[in-house]
Design a protein around this motif. Structure first.
Motif, PDB file in Angstrom:
ATOM      1  N   GLY A 166       0.796  -1.222   0.000  1.00  0.00           N
ATOM      2  CA  GLY A 166       0.000   0.000   0.000  1.00  0.00           C
ATOM      3  C   GLY A 166       0.823   1.263   0.000  1.00  0.00           C
ATOM      4  O   GLY A 166       0.321   2.338  -0.313  1.00  0.00           O
ATOM      5  N   CYS A 167       2.101   1.147   0.368  1.00  0.00           N
ATOM      6  CA  CYS A 167       3.001   2.300   0.381  1.00  0.00           C
ATOM      7  C   CYS A 167       4.405   1.802   0.084  1.00  0.00           C
ATOM      8  O   CYS A 167       4.808   0.744   0.554  1.00  0.00           O
ATOM      9  N   TYR A 168       5.165   2.576  -0.685  1.00  0.00           N
ATOM     10  CA  TYR A 168       6.529   2.152  -1.013  1.00  0.00           C
ATOM     11  C   TYR A 168       7.548   3.279  -0.836  1.00  0.00           C
ATOM     12  O   TYR A 168       8.652   3.220  -1.360  1.00  0.00           O
ATOM     13  N   THR A 169       7.145   4.326  -0.109  1.00  0.00           N
ATOM     14  CA  THR A 169       8.065   5.404   0.212  1.00  0.00           C
ATOM     15  C   THR A 169       8.166   5.562   1.728  1.00  0.00           C
ATOM     16  O   THR A 169       7.438   4.924   2.489  1.00  0.00           O
ATOM     17  N   TYR A 170       9.087   6.414   2.163  1.00  0.00           N
ATOM     18  CA  TYR A 170       9.281   6.647   3.594  1.00  0.00           C
ATOM     19  C   TYR A 170       9.420   8.151   3.809  1.00  0.00           C
ATOM     20  O   TYR A 170      10.044   8.821   2.975  1.00  0.00           O
ATOM     21  N   ILE A 204       6.297   6.522   6.348  1.00  0.00           N
ATOM     22  CA  ILE A 204       5.023   5.877   6.081  1.00  0.00           C
ATOM     23  C   ILE A 204       3.892   6.794   6.554  1.00  0.00           C
ATOM     24  O   ILE A 204       3.937   7.310   7.671  1.00  0.00           O
ATOM     25  N   PRO A 205       2.880   7.014   5.730  1.00  0.00           N
ATOM     26  CA  PRO A 205       1.751   7.855   6.176  1.00  0.00           C
ATOM     27  C   PRO A 205       1.094   7.314   7.441  1.00  0.00           C
ATOM     28  O   PRO A 205       1.092   6.112   7.704  1.00  0.00           O
ATOM     29  N   LYS A 206       0.517   8.207   8.240  1.00  0.00           N
ATOM     30  CA  LYS A 206      -0.077   7.830   9.522  1.00  0.00           C
ATOM     31  C   LYS A 206      -1.236   6.852   9.389  1.00  0.00           C
ATOM     32  O   LYS A 206      -1.518   6.095  10.310  1.00  0.00           O
ATOM     33  N   ASP A 207      -1.915   6.865   8.235  1.00  0.00           N
ATOM     34  CA  ASP A 207      -3.074   5.986   8.107  1.00  0.00           C
ATOM     35  C   ASP A 207      -2.685   4.521   7.924  1.00  0.00           C
ATOM     36  O   ASP A 207      -3.555   3.656   7.817  1.00  0.00           O
ATOM     37  N   PHE A 208      -1.376   4.229   7.931  1.00  0.00           N
ATOM     38  CA  PHE A 208      -0.919   2.838   7.904  1.00  0.00           C
ATOM     39  C   PHE A 208      -0.609   2.317   9.309  1.00  0.00           C
ATOM     40  O   PHE A 208      -0.007   1.260   9.458  1.00  0.00           O
ATOM     41  N   ALA A 209      -1.017   3.049  10.333  1.00  0.00           N
ATOM     42  CA  ALA A 209      -0.784   2.607  11.710  1.00  0.00           C
ATOM     43  C   ALA A 209      -1.359   1.218  11.936  1.00  0.00           C
ATOM     44  O   ALA A 209      -2.481   0.921  11.550  1.00  0.00           O
ATOM     45  N   GLY A 210      -0.553   0.360  12.543  1.00  0.00           N
ATOM     46  CA  GLY A 210      -0.976  -1.005  12.795  1.00  0.00           C
ATOM     47  C   GLY A 210      -0.679  -1.959  11.668  1.00  0.00           C
ATOM     48  O   GLY A 210      -0.848  -3.176  11.806  1.00  0.00           O
ATOM     49  N   GLU A 269      -0.996  -9.292   9.299  1.00  0.00           N
ATOM     50  CA  GLU A 269      -1.304  -7.951   9.778  1.00  0.00           C
ATOM     51  C   GLU A 269      -0.265  -6.924   9.330  1.00  0.00           C
ATOM     52  O   GLU A 269      -0.501  -5.719   9.421  1.00  0.00           O
ATOM     53  N   ASN A 270       0.860  -7.398   8.872  1.00  0.00           N
ATOM     54  CA  ASN A 270       1.932  -6.491   8.453  1.00  0.00           C
ATOM     55  C   ASN A 270       1.902  -6.295   6.945  1.00  0.00           C
ATOM     56  O   ASN A 270       2.191  -7.197   6.180  1.00  0.00           O
ATOM     57  N   ASN A 271       1.557  -5.089   6.517  1.00  0.00           N
ATOM     58  CA  ASN A 271       1.617  -4.755   5.098  1.00  0.00           C
ATOM     59  C   ASN A 271       3.012  -4.287   4.696  1.00  0.00           C
ATOM     60  O   ASN A 271       3.472  -4.574   3.588  1.00  0.00           O
ATOM     61  N   ILE A 272       3.658  -3.550   5.592  1.00  0.00           N
ATOM     62  CA  ILE A 272       4.937  -2.926   5.278  1.00  0.00           C
ATOM     63  C   ILE A 272       5.957  -3.334   6.332  1.00  0.00           C
ATOM     64  O   ILE A 272       5.728  -3.166   7.540  1.00  0.00           O
ATOM     65  N   ILE A 273       7.061  -3.880   5.897  1.00  0.00           N
ATOM     66  CA  ILE A 273       8.137  -4.292   6.796  1.00  0.00           C
ATOM     67  C   ILE A 273       9.310  -3.349   6.561  1.00  0.00           C
ATOM     68  O   ILE A 273       9.865  -3.290   5.463  1.00  0.00           O
ATOM     69  N   VAL A 274       9.661  -2.600   7.596  1.00  0.00           N
ATOM     70  CA  VAL A 274      10.770  -1.644   7.518  1.00  0.00           C
ATOM     71  C   VAL A 274      11.979  -2.253   8.206  1.00  0.00           C
ATOM     72  O   VAL A 274      11.915  -2.638   9.386  1.00  0.00           O
ATOM     73  N   LEU A 275      13.080  -2.357   7.489  1.00  0.00           N
ATOM     74  CA  LEU A 275      14.333  -2.840   8.049  1.00  0.00           C
ATOM     75  C   LEU A 275      15.201  -1.630   8.363  1.00  0.00           C
ATOM     76  O   LEU A 275      15.665  -0.941   7.460  1.00  0.00           O
TER      77      LEU A 275
END
Length: 409
Positions: free
Chosen positions: A48-52, A54-60, A84-90
């Motif tokens: 749903g997002c590929y930049t950083y 991450i917008p606030k509406d991706f909370a959780g 539950e994880n759409n975006i994994i940030v390393l």
């Protein structure tokens, strides 16, 4: 004869300024579902997002991982596979993520982002002692096509160089199960809609043991965008795409090998063998850099339709760069082959190759010829002026996004 090729007025309508080339969004084959139909658009969005940031509406829906200094394979795998994880940030601020073996991804609709110079590296690596022992045994001069024998663990190996390499490592390490051959990082199996950006992948060093790649797309993995990543020292390959995988874009990535690599610096394979099923493997390679230590497969392609757009080649060790093989179709345009790159192209059994006049080869004696019909792709794109490619790609390719990020508490 030095051949300097620039665009004519007829092609100026297709060019774009260097500053506009990095569009920061999915493009190319990852945004399609057909190799020919321009209307077959795929909404490539990953998690749903590929930049950083991450917008606030991706909370959780976002998980942030940091290295704990131990084996992180299971931690990374669990984070990716958790629905539950759409975006994994390393987050690389605690140092490298070390993995003992491949992280297998068997899921859809995920984004993996690296921040703060995130690097994932393999736990096992080719040591100086191993290299010295292989040299003393004469492995570099052994056959890679015949010979072989039965290893101490009972496995039959049919190539002389691979047999002696694996036998030597078993004897030196006592690893009779040969777990070291699992030293890869990510394996995408039957996945769809995956985005991976801004991560450095560091392997154990290339070595002829039939081991894992740094990243592989297999078993029909589709619609993936791999962007602004760096790959170095993959054991078997740096990034291979095989087994009916399809609609993949590899953009702004850097491929190389260091002194840790021993032999088999075959960086990018498309299609696992001449028996690869046709009709798949539609791939865009755009604005990538094949650099130090790369010898072959940049890429080697079978069966697929492959678009090579504005890539940069500087590896003076290359014995073969672009290599169309059986049943493949290649569109090759706007690529730059630096001084010292003497073996830039060969084809064997390709169905069609379109080599456009806007490629630049610093040490060409003659330009490669197109064969058969004109190869086209079903998406809009623009070709950057080839003279701009070296500076543009060297400045931006690799994990050059999202640097020095401060995470909120």
């Amino acid at each position: 004869m030095r051949l300097t090729v620039f665009f004519t007025l007829l092609t100026l309508s297709l060019t774009i300024a260097a500053a506009d080339c990095d569009q920061d969004k999915p493009f190319g084959y990852c945004t399609r579902t057909s190799r020919t139909d321009a209307a077959s658009i795929y909404q490539m969005y990953g998690g749903g997002c590929y930049t950083y940031p991450i917008p606030k509406d991706f909370a959780g829906k976002v998980v942030v991982l940091k290295s704990n200094g131990q084996d992180m394979r299971k931690t990374i795998e669990d984070a990716i596979e958790n629905s539950e994880n759409n975006i994994i940030v390393l987050d690389g601020s605690n140092g490298d993520f070390v993995v003992s073996s491949n992280v297998e991804i068997i899921t859809n609709d995920k984004t993996l982002l690296g921040i703060n110079h995130a690097r994932i590296r393999t736990q096992w690596y080719v040591t100086d002692d191993i290299r010295r022992a292989l040299n003393a045994a004469g492995v570099p001069s052994m056959s890679t096509n015949g010979g072989g024998g039965t290893l101490p663990n009972g496995h039959m190996v049919r190539e002389e160089a691979e047999y002696n390499t694996r036998k030597m490592i078993i004897e030196m390490t006592g690893d009779h199960q040969e777990r070291y051959r699992e030293s890869g990082i990510l394996s995408l199996r039957g996945c769809k809609n995956i985005i991976i950006r801004n991560i450095v992948f560091v392997g154990p060093g290339s070595i002829d043991v039939g081991g894992n790649d740094l990243i592989s797309c297999v078993r029909g993995t589709k619609n993936c965008w791999i962007d602004h990543c760096e790959f170095m020292d993959g054991m078997d390959g740096n990034f291979d795409i095989t087994s009916m995988s399809d609609f993949i874009t590899v953009s702004w990535c850097k491929f190389s090998y260091t002194e840790h690599s021993y032999m088999h610096q075959n960086t990018n394979l498309v299609g696992y063998s001449d028996r690869e099923t046709t009709g798949f493997l539609n791939i865009t390679y755009a604005f990538n850099w094949w650099g130090t230590g790369c010898k072959q497969r940049m890429p080697m392609g079978r069966a697929g339709r492959i678009h090579m757009l504005n890539n940069y080649y500087s590896s003076t060790t290359a014995s073969n760069c672009i290599n169309p093989r059986v049943n493949s179709e290649f569109l090759i345009e706007g690529n730059y082959f630096e001084t010292g790159v003497k073996h830039y192209y060969s084809q064997n059994g390709a169905t069609a190759v379109t080599w456009t006049t806007d490629n630049y080869i610093a040490e060409a004696k003659q330009l490669p010829a197109s064969i058969a019909y004109t190869v086209t792709v079903p998406y809009d794109y623009a070709v950057a002026p080839v003279a701009d490619v070296p500076a543009m790609v060297k400045a931006k390719a690799g994990a050059t996004l999202f640097d020095n990020v401060c995470l909120s508490k």
